[in-house]
Every structure is written in structure tokens, then in C-alpha cells.
Scaffold this motif. Structure first.
Motif, short mmCIF file in Angstrom:
data_model
loop_
_atom_site.label_atom_id
_atom_site.label_comp_id
_atom_site.label_asym_id
_atom_site.label_seq_id
_atom_site.Cartn_x
_atom_site.Cartn_y
_atom_site.Cartn_z
N GLN A 73 0.92 -1.18 0.18
CA GLN A 73 -0.01 0.16 0.08
C GLN A 73 0.73 1.36 -0.17
OE1 GLN A 73 -2.98 0.36 3.15
NE2 GLN A 73 -3.96 -1.89 2.48
N GLN A 74 0.37 2.10 -0.75
CA GLN A 74 1.18 3.45 -0.64
C GLN A 74 2.78 3.21 -1.13
OE1 GLN A 74 0.04 6.60 1.87
NE2 GLN A 74 -1.58 5.21 2.47
N GLY A 75 3.08 1.92 -1.81
CA GLY A 75 4.45 1.72 -2.12
C GLY A 75 5.15 1.16 -1.03
N LEU A 76 4.60 0.75 -0.01
CA LEU A 76 5.41 0.07 1.18
C LEU A 76 4.68 -1.24 1.51
CD1 LEU A 76 4.94 3.12 4.05
CD2 LEU A 76 6.87 2.31 2.35
N ILE A 77 5.76 -2.09 1.60
CA ILE A 77 5.32 -3.47 1.97
C ILE A 77 5.09 -3.61 3.47
CG2 ILE A 77 6.40 -5.90 2.20
CD1 ILE A 77 5.70 -5.03 -0.79
N PRO A 78 4.14 -4.59 4.07
CA PRO A 78 3.89 -4.46 5.34
C PRO A 78 4.91 -5.05 6.35
CG PRO A 78 2.63 -6.06 4.47
CD PRO A 78 3.21 -5.42 3.52
N ASN A 79 5.06 -4.59 7.55
CA ASN A 79 6.08 -5.10 8.37
C ASN A 79 5.55 -6.21 9.25
OD1 ASN A 79 8.87 -5.23 9.39
ND2 ASN A 79 8.49 -4.28 11.20
N ALA A 80 4.40 -6.50 9.23
CA ALA A 80 3.39 -7.42 9.82
C ALA A 80 2.21 -7.69 9.33
CB ALA A 80 3.22 -7.16 11.39
N PHE A 81 2.00 -9.05 9.01
CA PHE A 81 0.56 -9.49 8.56
C PHE A 81 -0.39 -9.08 9.38
CE2 PHE A 81 3.33 -12.35 5.86
CZ PHE A 81 3.08 -11.93 4.60
N PRO A 82 -1.75 -9.08 8.98
CA PRO A 82 -2.65 -8.83 9.98
C PRO A 82 -3.28 -10.26 10.54
CG PRO A 82 -3.73 -8.58 7.82
CD PRO A 82 -2.13 -8.91 7.64
N ASP A 83 -3.67 -10.03 11.72
CA ASP A 83 -4.65 -11.35 11.99
C ASP A 83 -5.94 -11.22 11.50
OD1 ASP A 83 -2.63 -12.45 13.82
OD2 ASP A 83 -3.02 -11.01 15.45
N ALA A 84 -6.92 -12.02 11.52
CA ALA A 84 -8.26 -11.92 11.12
C ALA A 84 -8.93 -10.90 11.52
CB ALA A 84 -8.91 -13.28 11.42
N GLY A 85 -9.43 -10.13 10.45
CA GLY A 85 -10.02 -8.79 10.67
C GLY A 85 -9.23 -7.39 10.97
N GLY A 86 -7.95 -7.87 11.07
CA GLY A 86 -7.09 -6.46 11.42
C GLY A 86 -6.41 -6.04 10.16
N GLU A 87 -5.54 -4.88 10.30
CA GLU A 87 -4.96 -4.29 9.23
C GLU A 87 -3.32 -4.52 9.68
OE1 GLU A 87 -6.15 -2.21 7.06
OE2 GLU A 87 -8.35 -3.00 7.56
N PRO A 88 -2.73 -4.53 8.28
CA PRO A 88 -1.29 -4.77 8.53
C PRO A 88 -0.67 -3.42 8.97
CG PRO A 88 -2.14 -4.96 6.34
CD PRO A 88 -3.37 -4.57 6.81
N PHE A 89 0.58 -3.72 9.57
CA PHE A 89 1.44 -2.74 9.96
C PHE A 89 2.60 -2.27 8.94
CE2 PHE A 89 0.08 -4.99 13.70
CZ PHE A 89 -0.46 -4.22 14.67
N TYR A 90 2.66 -0.88 8.85
CA TYR A 90 3.46 -0.58 7.87
C TYR A 90 4.42 0.59 8.26
CZ TYR A 90 0.14 -2.13 4.25
OH TYR A 90 -0.70 -2.94 3.35
N ASN A 91 4.94 -0.12 9.56
CA ASN A 91 6.00 0.79 10.35
C ASN A 91 7.47 0.41 9.89
OD1 ASN A 91 5.75 -1.94 11.40
ND2 ASN A 91 6.03 -1.36 13.34
N SER A 92 7.58 0.45 8.60
CA SER A 92 9.12 -0.12 8.23
C SER A 92 9.45 0.70 6.87
CB SER A 92 9.33 -1.59 8.13
OG SER A 92 10.52 -2.02 7.42
N LEU A 93 10.54 1.23 6.65
CA LEU A 93 10.97 1.64 5.63
C LEU A 93 11.77 0.62 4.73
CD1 LEU A 93 12.09 3.66 3.52
CD2 LEU A 93 13.90 4.61 5.09
N ASP A 94 12.57 -0.16 5.50
CA ASP A 94 13.43 -1.12 4.71
C ASP A 94 12.77 -2.37 4.22
OD1 ASP A 94 13.21 -1.74 7.35
OD2 ASP A 94 15.42 -2.44 7.54
N ALA A 95 11.69 -2.75 5.15
CA ALA A 95 10.70 -3.88 4.42
C ALA A 95 10.51 -4.10 2.92
CB ALA A 95 9.76 -4.41 5.27
N THR A 96 10.33 -2.92 2.54
CA THR A 96 9.91 -2.52 1.00
C THR A 96 11.16 -2.96 0.25
OG1 THR A 96 8.32 -0.82 1.69
CG2 THR A 96 8.93 -0.93 -0.51
N LEU A 97 12.20 -2.24 0.47
CA LEU A 97 13.31 -2.54 -0.22
C LEU A 97 14.12 -3.97 -0.13
CD1 LEU A 97 14.77 0.93 0.62
CD2 LEU A 97 13.78 0.19 -1.60
N TRP A 98 13.72 -4.60 1.07
CA TRP A 98 14.31 -5.94 1.27
C TRP A 98 13.41 -6.82 0.13
CZ3 TRP A 98 18.66 -7.20 2.62
CH2 TRP A 98 19.54 -6.51 3.40
N TRP A 99 12.10 -6.61 0.20
CA TRP A 99 11.17 -7.34 -0.83
C TRP A 99 11.83 -7.21 -2.07
CZ3 TRP A 99 8.43 -6.27 -5.22
CH2 TRP A 99 7.55 -7.34 -5.57
#
Length: 699
Positions: free
Chosen positions: A374-400
């Protein structure tokens, strides 16, 4: 055993459930227990069965086999004095005994995915498998998943003995302790060879589960055992006392050579299960070995070190688990307390999945991350059921992007590029235009910068009271090295897609030129990080224009990527400094010991530990980037690293058959943090052949 041996063991089931404890059998952590079930895999990990307290009556002599730490400092019983041996392979095995008797206990945690289990059993017992969980009793449980543990006791001796087993149980989140409370009750329904159990907390039903056995007489007798003390939690400044409930006692008369098998299982069967026997235990052990053989049997071990290689492959598999909310694979960052994290997963994937040929796992994870972009960012944590991902990382996107490149090169799965390339384009456009946390490409030099208060977006992410310990705002060196490598990858991929498109290649050719031009600008701008006075790279170019000269391992990360922008002379000087200031027998320090902010020991309460986390603490996963950088800039010289201590640690220290998350910066570099860390194991596995070359050369 003359002294309490608190080295640890670990069993997992591919769902996030696990069992763990110590050699001496005393529980020293809140996270120790025999059935900690991930009720929403790999989340909602819940302690159900802590352990079985065992006594053995031989000719009227009663031997307490357990060992417990109690509040106030008492240790009782003293079963560790009767412990003759402990083995971890193929399953954790304890042997207690004296001259005229011997009792062996073994534990196995079967793999939890139903389809895998049915293949292992040749399709037998399908109805039993389908009916193993009662959806009416606990609708959140998924019937294709199974959380269970098998325990076997085997007696040898010169006369009949009586084994008495008392279950100690709970129903609580694995991060917290249980206290005896009037609002907490445990319901049980005992049958001839089983007991159904369920906690009732303030009128609300808890997890239904059952304990069953192959032989013995069970007498319900509910009572509380108060004030267990968990010494590791005491050391960490956390809650360290627990009350456990016992439902009753199982008495088993054992002739010499007899065995008794027990099973703890989440859920209540709607149809009767077949009687337990030693055959079930042996079949479970064999099934797990066959599963590992199917996964890894095609891999050729290095010329030497095959037993350790096999152990390391087994260790790698413990981190790859099923996540129900995405119906796909994920990677547990570390046991016993971490969940799955994007950054850790992507850094670990080359070792866990590419080095082991598990390309389906790598592709599945890369695809899942991409779908959550989302918005060019890869999540740093997958959501549990019904939850939202966490996008609190800069480098996870580049590591992807970096890991995608390594996957494509290793697997030659170029069809996947057609799916992944649009995500790469999305990331490029978002970084160029700007996205969350003021992440954007600086138009003046092409470097990635960010500036947001109260967050830490790189892997050095400790935050205390809302303030990052190592903020690294601005332009971190490894972030921009990853950005350069990403642009190089993107140029390569656009060129390949242009060739495949033939006459329709115009857009791709424009993208090739664009990425190549941007990569050239970034390569030139990366020279800003060169600190000629220290012969090292600045760690961060800060928003106010200052350059952070602290010597950290992020410079080594910058040298280790698939595409590297730094010269041979710069790379060699950086590695010399890293070797002299950061390298230890277990990995790289996170800060130069000569720095005023260096903290050499990771100890104390959470505040003190978080202060030290990236201020000198050794991270073993960093040995992988160090090796790759060394091999790039010193291709004809042996890697300046002695493998023996870390391999000894893997086999015999901390947690048998795994590698700790971190170590003290100061010698003797005691292991700390999580006892089994995914990227620690992954990086050693990725370079295992190098370790054997070192050993064979006489190192």
C-alpha cells in the motif's frame, strides 16, 4: 546432574504452536510449557499444558522426578539429581535412574497441517481427523489444523514400579502468567482413558482440549499449585510468578519394559479416537522424519558436517509456519516470544527457502507481501483475522525487492516477474513522489530520505517512551544501498520484459533508461557516505545536514547486496574496520566498543535492555552480510571469521539445535534475547558450506 542445567529445547508444529523447557526440566520462563497452542495460527498462542509432575514408586521408595523453582528461592523436587542423560535427537529425551531402575521420557509435537498428516498416515483415519475438533464448542478453531503433543514414558528395572503423573495446566496468553482467582475455574469430564478440560473465566468458556493416555487409573482431584518462579523473567525484570492448576493424578503400574503414552490435544473429538499405544508415538516420530526427508532429502550435504547440516535444516523448518488469516506461509521471527515480521522474513528467506530449494515458500511469501503493498510500502507485519497490516518499516519494502531479485535468479521463475514487476513500479513511483513517514527520494541527489518523529523505521527499531533509541532519520546508509540495488534490479527486469515484448517493448525500454539513469545518480550520491578520515561509511546523513560517524554494521550491509555501488578500495577499508571493531565469534556488534554510547551487556529490565539492543549488542544474522561483503572485496582471501564458536553454540548452548537472536557485546558474549531466531539460523545456513571449508582448511 550435579548442577541445574537450564539450557533449552524447542519443539514446533508448523502452525506457531510450540513446546519448550530446560534440560533440568525446571521451567524458567513464562514461555515454557508442553502445549502452547496457536489457536489462530500463528497467533493467539495459549498455554494449556504446562507439564506433568512425575513421581516413581519403586519398592516403596518414592522418587520425585520433577524440578521446580518456587518463590522464595526453594527448588523442589530435586529430580535433576536423578537425571542421567538428555538427548535432543530425534526428539527430546530424558533418562532418570538409579542402579536398579531407569525411566525414559520423550516428547514429540506432530506437524499440525491436516493434509500433511493424512499423507503421512497414508489416508487412514480420515473421519477421525475430520472430527478431531468440535466447531460447535469452539468455532474459531479450524478442523484442518491440529495442535497436539505426545509424551512417552518407558520403564526398565528389576521390579514393578508405579508412575504417578499430575497434569499442571493453564489457559492464558503465552506472554502473561496465570494467577489463582475465584473467577477462574477448570471444568473436567473424566472418562476411562481421557479427560476433557476447559477453563471457565468469569463465566466465559476457554479453550476446549483433552488429555488421554494408553494405560493407568485417573483420579480427579482439583487443586492449585501456587508461586512457581521463572528465573529468566526475574532476570529480565518482568512478571515471574505463576499459579498452575492440577486436575488430578494418573497412576500407572509398570512392569519392566512397559511404556505409557499420553496425548494432549486441542479440541474435543465428536467421534471416539483409537486407543493410544507406543506404536502411535513411534509413528509420530517416524512421520516427522519422513516429512523432513521429503523437504530436504534431495539436497546434497556439504563434504563434511552432514549431521550439523541436517540439524540446521530441521532448525530452519521450525520458523516456516502457516498463517490462517492469509491462508499461506509466513515466518516466525523468533521463539519463544516473537510473531512474524516482514523485515525479518525477507532477510531470512534466502537462507530458509532459497538455500534449501523451497522455492514455493519463497514465491508464496513474496506474492503475499506484494498483495498487501500500500502506498508503495510492504507491510512489516501481516494482520490477524479482521485486522490491518502494520506499515511501520522503511526497509521491508526494499528488502522485498532485493529478495525478489535473489529468488528470480535462484529459481529462474521468470513467469513470476510478470506478477511482481507492477509492484516494483508501484514502489518506485511511491518513493519518488513521497509516501508515509515523509519517505521520499530527494530530487537533489536521488537518495531516499525520511523524517517522522517517534518512530524507528530501520532494523534498529527500539523505541522507549515514544522516543527511538537510534532514530536514524534522514538518509541511512543501508537504506540507500538497498535503493541503489533496487534500481539496478528494476533496470534488469525492464530490459528482460522489453526483450519478451518484442515490437511492444517501447515502454519497457524507456523504463530501462529511466532506472539506469536514476541508479547512476544514486551511485554518485552514495559517495557522500564516505568518511575518508575513518575509512568507513557514515551511518546516516541526517535531515539537518550532519553526518553520523558512528561505526555500525550498516556499512557492511551496504557492501553485501547483490548490486554494490562502492569501490574496491572503500569496501576493503570498511571491512578492515568492521573486522577490528565489530566482529565477534558470534556476529557483528551493533556499535563500536570505542563509542561513548556503547553498552557491552544486554541485561536488566526492559528499559535497560532496549537501551542496549542496538548500542553494542552482537547480532548473529549480520555474519551473513559480512561474509558476502568479504567474498566480494577479498575474493582470494579466506573469510576473517572463526566458525567454531557459533557452530558450538548451535549444537550445545542456549537452545539445542538453534541460534540465539543476540549476544553480549563484551566477551564472553553470552547469548541473549530470543533463544531461536529465524535470520540467525538462515544466515548461517546460507553460508554453511563456507563453514565447512574453514574447518577442512584447519581453521
Amino acid at each position: 546432574m550435579d548442577e541445574l542445567d537450564t539450557r533449552e529445547w524447542l519443539l514446533t508444529n508448523g502452525l506457531g504452536s510450540f513446546a519448550g523447557g530446560t534440560v533440568c526440566d525446571a521451567h524458567t520462563r513464562t514461555y515454557h510449557g508442553w502445549l502452547i497452542a496457536a489457536l489462530e495460527p500463528p497467533s493467539r498462542r495459549t498455554l494449556l499444558l504446562s507439564h506433568l509432575e512425575a513421581t516413581l514408586d519403586v519398592a516403596g521408595q518414592i522418587f520425585g522426578l520433577g524440578t521446580n523453582f518456587w518463590g522464595g528461592g526453594a527448588v523442589f523436587p530435586l529430580g535433576f539429581n536423578l537425571l542421567r542423560s538428555f538427548e535432543i535427537e530425534p526428539v527430546p529425551t530424558w533418562i532418570w535412574g538409579q542402579d536398579n531402575w531407569q525411566l525414559t521420557r520423550q516428547l514429540v509435537m506432530p506437524y499440525g497441517r491436516r493434509e500433511e498428516e493424512q499423507r503421512e498416515r497414508g489416508g487412514k483415519g480420515e473421519q477421525e481427523l475430520r472430527n478431531s475438533l468440535s466447531s460447535a464448542q469452539f468455532p474459531n478453531l479450524q478442523p484442518e489444523l491440529c495442535h497436539r503433543l505426545l509424551i512417552q514414558y518407558h520403564y526398565t528395572g528389576s521390579q514393578v514400579a508405579t508412575l504417578r503423573l499430575r497434569p499442571l495446566i493453564a489457559d492464558r496468553d503465552f506472554h502473561h502468567q496465570q494467577s489463582a482467582d475465584p473467577g477462574l475455574q477448570f471444568w473436567q469430564e473424566a472418562g476411562s482413558r481421557q479427560v476433557r478440560l476447559q477453563a471457565i473465566r468469569n463465566g466465559e468458556p476457554g479453550t476446549p482440549w483433552q488429555l488421554r493416555w494408553s494405560a493407568g487409573d485417573y483420579q480427579p482431584q482439583g487443586l492449585w499449585y501456587w508461586n512457581y518462579q521463572y528465573l529468566e523473567e526475574t532476570r529480565r525484570g518482568l512478571g515471574d510468578r505463576e499459579d498452575l492448576y492440577s486436575t488430578g493424578e494418573l497412576s500407572v503400574s509398570l512392569q519392566p519394559g512397559d511404556a505409557v503414552v499420553l496425548e494432549a490435544r486441542v479440541g474435543w473429538p465428536e467421534a471416539p479416537l483409537s486407543d493410544l499405544s507406543s506404536v502411535d508415538f513411534e509413528a509420530a516420530v517416524e512421520a516427522e522424519q519422513q516429512r523432513l526427508d521429503r523437504l530436504f532429502g534431495r539436497l546434497s550435504p556439504p563434504d563434511a558436517g552432514e549431521p550439523v547440516w541436517r540439524q540446521m535444516l530441521k532448525a530452519s523448518d521450525q520458523f516456516i509456519v502457516y498463517r490462517s488469516s492469509i491462508d499461506g506461509p509466513t515466518v516466525i521471527a523468533g521463539y519463544p516470544w516473537f510473531n512474524d515480521w516482514g523485515r525479518d522474513t525477507l532477510i531470512a528467506l534466502p537462507g530458509l527457502a532459497l538455500a534449501t530449494g523451497r522455492f514455493d515458500i519463497a514465491r508464496g511469501l513474496l506474492e503475499t507481501f506484494a498483495r498487501y503493498c500500500q502506498q508503495g510500502l510492504i507491510p512489516n507485519a501481516f494482520p490477524d483475522a479482521g485486522g490491518e497490516p502494520f506499515y511501520n518499516s522503511l526497509d521491508a519494502t526494499l528488502w522485498w525487492v532485493e529478495t525478489l531479485g535473489l529468488y528470480l535468479e535462484a529459481s529462474q521463475d521468470w513467469d513470476f516477474l510478470n506478477f511482481a514487476y507492477p509492484v516494483v513500479r508501484q514502489i518506485y513511483k511511491a518513493f519518488t513522489a513521497g509516501t508515509r513517514y515523509n519517505i521520499q527520494v530527494d530530487a537533489s541527489d536521488g537518495l531516499v530520505t525520511w523524517d517522522a518523529a517517534g518512530v524507528a523505521l530501520t532494523w534498529m527499531d527500539a523505541v522507549i517512551d515514544g522516543l527511538p533509541v537510534t532514530p536514524r532519520r534522514g538518509k541511512p546508509v543501508e537504506i540507500n544501498a538497498l535503493w541503489y540495488s533496487a534500481l539496478c534490479w528494476a533496470s534488469q527486469w525492464a530490459e528482460r520484459l522489453a526483450r519478451d515484448a518484442g515490437e511492444r517493448s517501447g515502454n519497457y525500454q524507456n523504463q530501462v533508461r529511466n532506472y539506469s539513469q536514476k541508479a547512476a545518480i544514486v551511485k554518485a550520491s552514495l559517495s557522500k557516505f564516505w568518511n575518508s578520515q575513518q575509512g568507513y561509511l557514515y551511518d546516516t546523513l541526517e535531515p539537518d545536514g550532519r553526518a553520523d560517524p558512528r561505526i555500525r554494521p550498516n556499512a557492511v550491509l551496504a557492501l553485501s547486496l547483490h548490486h554494490c555501488a562502492f569501490s574496491e578500495g572503500q569496501g576493503r577499508r570498511v571491512l578492515q574496520v568492521a573486522r577490528d571493531r565489530l566482529l565477534t565469534p558470534y556476529g557483528l556488534r551493533s556499535l563500536d566498543p570505542g563509542d561513548p554510547g556503547y553498552i557491552g551487556g544486554y541485561a536488566g529490565d526492559r528499559w535497560h535492555r532496549d537501551r542496549a539492543y542496538h548500542q553494542g549488542t552482537v547480532w548473529s544474522w549480520l555474519i551473513g552480510p559480512y561474509i558476502r561483503a568479504w567474498q566480494r572485496f577479498y575474493p582470494n582471501e579466506p573469510v576473517a571469521f572463526d566458525w567454531m564458536p557459533v557452530l558450538e553454540h548451535f549444537q550445545h548452548q542456549a537452545c539445542f539445535g538453534s541460534i540465539s537472536e543476540i549476544f553480549d557485546g563484551d566477551a564472553p558474549h553470552a547469548p541473549q534475547g530470543a533463544i531461536a531466531q529465524a535470520w540467525s539460523v538462515a544466515e548461517i545456513l546460507r553460508h554453511f558450506a563456507d563453514s565447512q571449508t574453514y574447518n577442512n582448511s584447519g581453521g
